[in-house]
Each structure stands twice: as structure tokens, then as C-alpha cells.
Design a protein around this motif. Structure first.
Motif, PDB file in Angstrom:
ATOM      1  N   SER A 184       0.794  -0.907  -0.157  1.00 27.14           N
ATOM      2  CA  SER A 184       0.052   0.014   0.517  1.00 27.14           C
ATOM      3  C   SER A 184       0.853   1.329  -0.280  1.00 27.14           C
ATOM      4  N   LEU A 185       0.370   2.323  -0.243  1.00 24.26           N
ATOM      5  CA  LEU A 185       1.107   3.580  -0.629  1.00 24.26           C
ATOM      6  C   LEU A 185       0.328   4.292   0.573  1.00 24.26           C
ATOM      7  N   ILE A 186       1.091   4.251   1.583  1.00 27.25           N
ATOM      8  CA  ILE A 186       0.926   5.081   2.556  1.00 27.25           C
ATOM      9  C   ILE A 186       0.769   6.915   2.698  1.00 27.25           C
ATOM     10  N   ASP A 187       2.102   6.950   1.710  1.00 26.53           N
ATOM     11  CA  ASP A 187       2.254   8.356   1.732  1.00 26.53           C
ATOM     12  C   ASP A 187       3.185   9.736   0.939  1.00 26.53           C
ATOM     13  N   VAL A 188       3.175   9.873   0.027  1.00 24.67           N
ATOM     14  CA  VAL A 188       3.933  10.573  -0.947  1.00 24.67           C
ATOM     15  C   VAL A 188       4.059  11.739   0.111  1.00 24.67           C
ATOM     16  N   ARG A 189       5.944  11.872  -0.083  1.00 22.81           N
ATOM     17  CA  ARG A 189       6.445  12.958   0.239  1.00 22.81           C
ATOM     18  C   ARG A 189       7.309  14.411  -0.786  1.00 22.81           C
ATOM     19  N   GLY A 190       7.205  15.292  -1.333  1.00 21.32           N
ATOM     20  CA  GLY A 190       7.760  15.871  -2.907  1.00 21.32           C
ATOM     21  C   GLY A 190       7.742  14.023  -3.671  1.00 21.32           C
ATOM     22  N   ALA A 191       9.056  14.233  -3.226  1.00 18.96           N
ATOM     23  CA  ALA A 191       9.027  12.606  -4.678  1.00 18.96           C
ATOM     24  C   ALA A 191       9.550  11.235  -4.600  1.00 18.96           C
ATOM     25  N   ASP A 192       8.729  11.499  -2.452  1.00 21.00           N
ATOM     26  CA  ASP A 192       9.471  10.493  -1.892  1.00 21.00           C
ATOM     27  C   ASP A 192       7.996   9.476  -1.232  1.00 21.00           C
ATOM     28  N   LEU A 193       7.942   8.377  -1.740  1.00 16.95           N
ATOM     29  CA  LEU A 193       7.024   7.381  -1.485  1.00 16.95           C
ATOM     30  C   LEU A 193       7.287   6.220  -0.225  1.00 16.95           C
ATOM     31  N   TYR A 194       5.909   6.574   0.638  1.00 13.87           N
ATOM     32  CA  TYR A 194       6.297   6.040   1.404  1.00 13.87           C
ATOM     33  C   TYR A 194       5.396   4.233   1.788  1.00 13.87           C
ATOM     34  N   LEU A 195       5.776   3.685   1.813  1.00 12.09           N
ATOM     35  CA  LEU A 195       5.338   2.042   1.413  1.00 12.09           C
ATOM     36  C   LEU A 195       5.624   0.876   2.532  1.00 12.09           C
ATOM     37  N   GLN A 196       3.824   1.026   2.623  1.00  6.29           N
ATOM     38  CA  GLN A 196       3.627  -0.317   3.736  1.00  6.29           C
ATOM     39  C   GLN A 196       3.732  -1.740   2.842  1.00  6.29           C
ATOM     40  N   LEU A 197       4.447  -3.026   3.469  1.00  2.00           N
ATOM     41  CA  LEU A 197       3.696  -4.782   3.320  1.00  2.00           C
ATOM     42  C   LEU A 197       2.896  -5.243   3.757  1.00  2.00           C
ATOM     43  N   GLY A 198       2.102  -5.701   3.597  1.00  2.00           N
ATOM     44  CA  GLY A 198       1.060  -6.617   4.571  1.00  2.00           C
ATOM     45  C   GLY A 198       0.873  -7.849   4.028  1.00  2.00           C
ATOM     46  N   GLY A 199       0.277  -8.664   4.897  1.00  2.00           N
ATOM     47  CA  GLY A 199      -0.450 -10.318   4.247  1.00  2.00           C
ATOM     48  C   GLY A 199       1.055 -10.768   4.782  1.00  2.00           C
ATOM     49  N   GLY A 200       1.558 -11.920   3.173  1.00  2.00           N
ATOM     50  CA  GLY A 200       2.316 -13.062   3.033  1.00  2.00           C
ATOM     51  C   GLY A 200       3.533 -12.090   3.318  1.00  2.00           C
ATOM     52  N   CYS A 201       4.174  -9.943   2.716  1.00  2.00           N
ATOM     53  CA  CYS A 201       5.080  -9.407   2.591  1.00  2.00           C
ATOM     54  C   CYS A 201       5.603  -9.489   4.019  1.00  2.00           C
ATOM     55  N   GLN A 202       5.096  -9.271   4.638  1.00  2.00           N
ATOM     56  CA  GLN A 202       4.989  -8.756   6.694  1.00  2.00           C
ATOM     57  C   GLN A 202       6.279  -9.776   7.398  1.00  2.00           C
ATOM     58  N   GLY A 203       7.472  -9.121   7.315  1.00  2.00           N
ATOM     59  CA  GLY A 203       7.666 -10.114   8.243  1.00  2.00           C
ATOM     60  C   GLY A 203       8.947 -11.270   7.365  1.00  2.00           C
ATOM     61  N   CYS A 204       8.187 -11.153   6.411  1.00  2.00           N
ATOM     62  CA  CYS A 204       8.968 -11.950   5.301  1.00  2.00           C
ATOM     63  C   CYS A 204      11.050 -12.172   4.973  1.00  2.00           C
TER      64      CYS A 204
END
Lengths: 413, 198
Positions: B134-154
Motif C-alpha cells: 500500500s502507498l501510505i504517503d507521498v512527500r515531495g518525490a518520496d514514497l512511503y510504502l507498507q507491505l502487508g499479508g505474506g510480505c510482512q516479515g517475509c
């Protein structure tokens, strides 16, 4: 930019460190894993999956890859891919060790045999062949029984008398069979137990010459019955004379095995009788432990992974030395089997002076399995301070705060 | 007599609710506020952040999208949000500071492009391993992404993020600068590949 082919198994902790190191060193990374990444088609230069258990097919795939992308080096990050990494490098005529030397580091009996033939100081040993009678060792008790290939002290058991011996052998075989999901009878290596203290050496080889990055003391006694690693602290507090003996012993081992280049991780024991080589691996330190190592050449601070990438493309990394601070890591032990329900005390532990970072790797609801059957640590504490004693104190203090609550696993009788 | 302001609330997820106002509040422009501190000086988002559990506000044209924490029911919060929007409109003052609108315009545009890539290309593939990004935030040209489900802790999460997701986004959107992972990997309960100590 140069490109390094890095074999990272899907169970590795170290992908992040290598990817970060690649960015820092301006080296492109191709991650070659044992499982297919679902996004591989988006970045064919950066992601590839290889059959780690089929060298011929893996080499064919890498040759095909190399026909489109120039490769400058190959690294096998963890035990699973280290032999294949050297096979691939040999096939592509890139820097590599003799494959039989690396293969010997992955089979404890073969390694012992190489070392024995070269007269390297090590435990007495013999192998109980698959299906043979479990004969007690001629060198007596205590002894250690272990599987030929598992790593991280899995399946390593101290035995103090004949009554325990056959049971311990069966237990080792069971662990290996479960790992391989096979009922084939496995061989068991038996070694004399070396009383004394243990250290770990981290270094790199350049044309057979060992450059030591760090010598870690292991201040917790490793006397068995199982050999759970806990604290590693560097620099070593042992005398310079003792450290020189340890390094000389590892050099003997490296030469005996025929290793010439790349990373080396060795475990050594010593007592009043001398210094004994317990193990050599043709890879760097495992798990998250490399996070305690920082290096500098006076201009740039780099990680162990960056040094390994630079070494893989042929740079001389011997000008880098470890930072002045003492540093250490505690691999959190599993004291009780069960299903993890909660972890507490981590925030308080983080506030302990000298603690730099705490990583909890186990997830709620997962089974916690202690050694000798278990294969994971539930977390790591990292410390940095002026002296090794301060680091050790910080790690022990922080550990006291962390509590893993587990629920017992019960089955109907 | 004050003219009645009609607002229709549509719950999109347990966290996000869309409020459509019967008049434009930021005509043909957008502003996104990912935290309370960002809203200082902009009356409408400031008022919305003053409501308990509100964590993000997007204002675009006549629409206000509010994100709240997961634990609460929407009904009482939605009523407070509706009242806050009405009050700010009736005040007759600018609802969002001009500098926030300017800052956010390119971010909103970038957000839309990234979300399109994530939804159309990335997520259908990583869903094969039970994962989601999921895209959590955009600051300027920086992206803050969050991984979930099977990706979280993988064990392979960083490889998926850097070699897969980031590489894909950068190829399509070279203007992107940093791609940051804000996932709490320790909190993952079902990682696809569990790391081991080897």
C-alpha cells in the motif's frame, strides 16, 4: 556499474544488508534465490530464481543470464547456496575457490578429513556410517555427536556416557530426516569434546592470505548438552599471544582445505592443551550478526556486506579495518518450547545504555523450538560501547527485560 | 438564514470514509495531509484532525476523504466530521492554506500514478504469495510504502520491495526519489518465507 550475482536463499536474514550495500558501493545486485519472486518479470536483471539443488541446471540458467548481463562476481550468502556460488563462478571464469574445498566446508566429515590429513589441530573424530552399529567412541567421553551438514549448532549434542550415546545418535538422525523430509538413514559425526573457551573469527581471503576483520569472544560457556550461541563480542579480550594462536590455527585450516579467496567464518576452541579448529565456513557470519561490524578505510564507513561485494569484484579490501568501538550481538535463546503468544520488555531493553538495536524476528502464533531441533533465534540484541565488557554488560542487562510468553503445545494422549 | 450544506458520507473501508459536499471546497485542486502537524495553518484539515482517531485527510474538489484508526465505528466520527466541514465552510474563510495546495498538487498526481501501478501491476502478482503493498504517503518525490499479508516479515520482503516494486515504479516514474519501507515487519503474523538463523 559492475554487477554481482548474490545467491540469497528465501530464508535468509541478509537480503536487506546486501541490497543496501550494493547501493552504497554502486554495484548492481542480481538476487538469485531458491524460490521464484512473483515480480521477477519486472526486473529480469535484478531477480532470478535458481534450483539450488541442481547445479547443472542452475549453471545453464546463469550462463543464459550472463549472455545478456555482464557479471563481475558471485557471492553465496548463506550455507545453502555457497557451493553453488563457487560452481557458478568457476563456470563463468570469475573469482572462486576450488569447488571441492567449498564442498568440504559443507560436510563436517570431509572437512575433518582434510584438516586431519594436513595435521591441523582439531577434535578427534570418526563417522558412524548410515545403518552401522552406534559404537561408542574410542577416544571416550565426553564426546559430541552432530549431523554432517546442518548449521547453527542444529543437531549438535554433547554425550557424557555410553548410555546416552545411541539415543543421541538417533536424535541427530531424526533431526536430519525431518529437515530433509526423508527416512533415509543418515551418517553421524562423532567428535571428542574440547573443553575450554570458544571464539569466532571473521575474515576474508586474498590469494590464500587471511585478512582478519574481527575476532569475537563468546563469553557464555558452550559446554552442552546443546550448543546454543548467545553473545558475540569484539574485539577479543584474550591475550595477543592467544589471539595469534587462534589466527594461526585458522590459517592452517584454510590452507588445509585449499580455500583461496572470499569470506571466511571460523569457530575455534582453546584450553591449556592448545587451540582447536571446530569449524570453517566459506561464507561470512550468519543471521543478523554482521550488523555489529562496521569498517572504515579512513574515508568511508562501510558494512561487512559492502566489503564482500567489493571483494567479489576484485577490489582489495584489506585497507579497511574495524571501527575502534567495541561491539557485540546477543542471539536470543529459546528457553522453552511452545507457541509464541507475546513478547514483552523490548522497549525497556532498548533503553539500556549501550544497546543500539533490538530485532525480534519471531512472529506471534509461531512455534518456538529450542536446540538441538530448532533452527531459528527469536531475536537479536546489538550493543556498542567503549569496551567489550561494557557491551557484554549491556547485552545481558537488556536480555533480562525481554520475555517471550509461550503456550505449551499439547496433543491428545 | 444560513444555507443548508448537504454532505453525503460513503464508507469505503473500515479506515477510509469519503464525504462528498454539495459544493466545491477546493475547486480543481487537491491537498493531502498525512499527519496532524502537516495541517497547521489550514483550517479544515486542522479541524478534522482535532477529532479523535483521524489520521489522514485528503481534500480534492468537493470531496473530503478521511482516514481513521481501525478500531472505531464510523457513525459517530462521521457525524463529527460532517459538522466540522459545515462549520468551516460557513466561516467563509479559506479552508486550506495556499502553500499546502501548491505542495500537494504534484504529490497528489504522483500518488495517483503510483497507486495505478500498485493496483494494476504489482498487487495482483504479490497476491500470489498472500502479499499486498500500500502507498501510505507521498512527500515531495518520496514514497512511503507498507507491505502487508505474506510480505510482512517475509525473508524476501526487501528483495520484493527493492528489486521488484521499486524497480518497477522507477522505470515508469523516473521522477521518484526515495522509496521508503514503513512496514513493521516484526508485527507480521504470516510471512511467506520465514527467515532462519543460517
Amino acid at each position: 556499474m559492475p554487477r554481482v550475482f548474490v545467491l540469497i536463499p528465501s530464508t535468509s536474514y541478509r537480503a536487506k544488508a546486501f541490497l543496501h550495500a550494493g547501493t552504497s558501493a554502486s554495484i548492481d545486485i542480481t538476487v538469485a534465490s531458491d524460490r521464484r519472486n512473483t515480480l521477477a518479470s519486472f526486473n529480469p536483471a535484478g531477480l532470478i530464481d535458481l534450483p539450488y539443488d541442481d547445479a547443472k541446471e542452475a549453471i545453464r540458467l546463469v550462463r543464459e543470464f550472463a549472455s545478456h548481463h555482464l557479471l563481475d562476481g558471485v557471492i553465496g550468502v548463506d550455507d545453502e547456496g555457497v557451493v553453488l556460488a563457487h560452481q557458478i563462478a568457476a563456470a563463468l571464469q570469475l573469482r572462486h575457490n576450488p569447488v571441492k574445498s567449498v564442498a568440504a566446508t559443507r560436510n563436517k566429515f570431509a572437512m575433518r578429513t582434510f584438516l586431519h590429513q594436513a595435521g591441523v589441530s582439531q577434535p578427534d573424530f570418526y563417522m558412524i556410517e548410515s545403518g552401522n552399529r552406534r559404537e561408542a567412541p574410542a577416544f571416550g567421553f565426553p564426546c559430541v555427536v552432530k549431523p554432517l551438514s546442518l548449521s547453527g549448532s542444529r543437531g549438535v549434542i554433547r554425550v557424557d556416557n555410553e548410555a546416552e550415546f545411541a539415543y543421541a545418535c538417533e536424535r541427530v538422525i531424526g533431526i536430519v530426516q525431518k529437515e530433509r523430509q526423508s527416512c533415509v538413514q543418515e551418517c553421524v559425526l562423532t567428535e571428542s569434546f574440547i573443553d575450554g573457551e570458544e571464539v569466532a573469527l571473521e575474515g576474508v581471503l586474498a590469494e590464500g592470505e587471511l585478512h582478519v576483520f574481527a575476532l569475537f569472544d563468546k563469553p557464555d560457556p558452550l559446554d552442552g548438552p546443546f550448543f546454543e550461541e548467545t553473545i558475540y563480542v569484539t574485539p577479543s579480550r584474550h591475550s595477543q599471544k592467544r589471539q595469534s594462536e587462534i589466527i594461526a590455527c585458522v590459517k592452517d585450516g584454510v590452507a588445509a582445505l585449499g580455500l583461496r579467496r572470499g569470506p571466511v567464518h571460523a569457530e575455534v576452541r582453546f584450553n591449556d592443551s592448545g587451540v582447536f579448529l571446530i569449524e570453517i565456513a566459506a561464507r561470512s557470519i550468519g543471521g543478523f550478526c554482521s550488523k555489529v561490524l562496521r569498517f572504515s578505510d579512513g574515508q568511508k564507513e562501510v558494512s561487512l556486506e559492502e566489503l564482500l561485494l567489493r571483494d567479489a569484484i576484485g577490489e582489495d579490501v584489506r585497507s579497511f579495518s574495524r571501527e575502534r568501538s567495541a561491539a557485540g550481538v546477543m542471539m536470543l535463546p529459546i528457553r522453552k518450547a511452545g507457541i509464541l503468544s507475546s513478547v514483552s520488555g523490548v522497549e525497556v531493553a532498548r533503553e539500556v545504555k549501550g544497546v543500539e538495536e533490538i530485532i525480534i524476528t519471531v512472529h506471534s502464533g509461531k512455534e518456538m523450538i529450542p536446540l538441538p531441533e530448532g533452527g531459528t533465534y527469536p531475536g537479536f540484541i546489538f550493543g556498542r560501547a567503549e569496551t567489550p565488557q561494557e557491551v557484554e554488560t549491556a547485552l545481558r542487562s537488556a536480555h533480562k527485560h525481554i520475555i517471550f510468553e509461550t503456550e505449551e503445545i499439547t496433543t491428545e494422549a | 438564514m444560513t444555507e443548508e450544506i448537504k454532505i453525503q458520507a460513503q464508507i469505503l473501508t473500515n479506515e477510509v470514509c469519503q464525504f462528498t459536499v454539495d459544493r466545491p471546497i477546493l475547486p480543481k485542486r487537491s491537498a493531502f495531509f498525512s499527519q496532524k502537524e502537516d495541517a497547521k495553518g489550514s483550517p479544515l484539515p486542522e479541524a478534522l484532525f482535532a477529532i479523535d482517531n483521524v489520521v489522514a485527510v485528503l481534500i480534492s474538489g468537493s470531496v473530503v476523504k478521511v482516514t481513521k484508526t481501525n478500531d472505531e465505528q464510523w457513525m459517530p466520527i462521521a457525524k463529527q466530521i460532517g459538522a466540522a466541514i459545515r462549520k468551516q465552510i460557513q466561516s467563509g474563510q479559506p479552508l486550506v492554506a495556499e502553500e499546502d495546495v501548491r505542495r500537494s498538487a504534484s504529490e497528489i498526481d504522483l500518488r495517483k500514478k503510483v497507486e495505478t501501478i500498485l493496483n494494476n501491476e504489482i498487487n495482483p502478482l504479490i497476491a500470489q504469495h498472500g502479499g499486498v503493498v500500500s502507498l501510505i504517503d507521498v512527500r515531495g518525490a518520496d514514497l512511503y510504502l507498507q507491505l502487508g499479508g505474506g510480505c510482512q516479515g517475509c525473508g524476501m520482503a526487501d528483495v520484493t520491495l527493492r528489486q521488484g516494486i521499486e524497480a518497477s515504479i522507477r522505470r515508469a516514474l523516473p521522477e521518484v526519489e526515495e522509496v521508503l519501507d514503513v512496514t513493521d515487519h516484526a508485527a507480521g503474523t504470516n510471512p511467506f518465507y520465514s527467515p532462519t538463523k543460517k
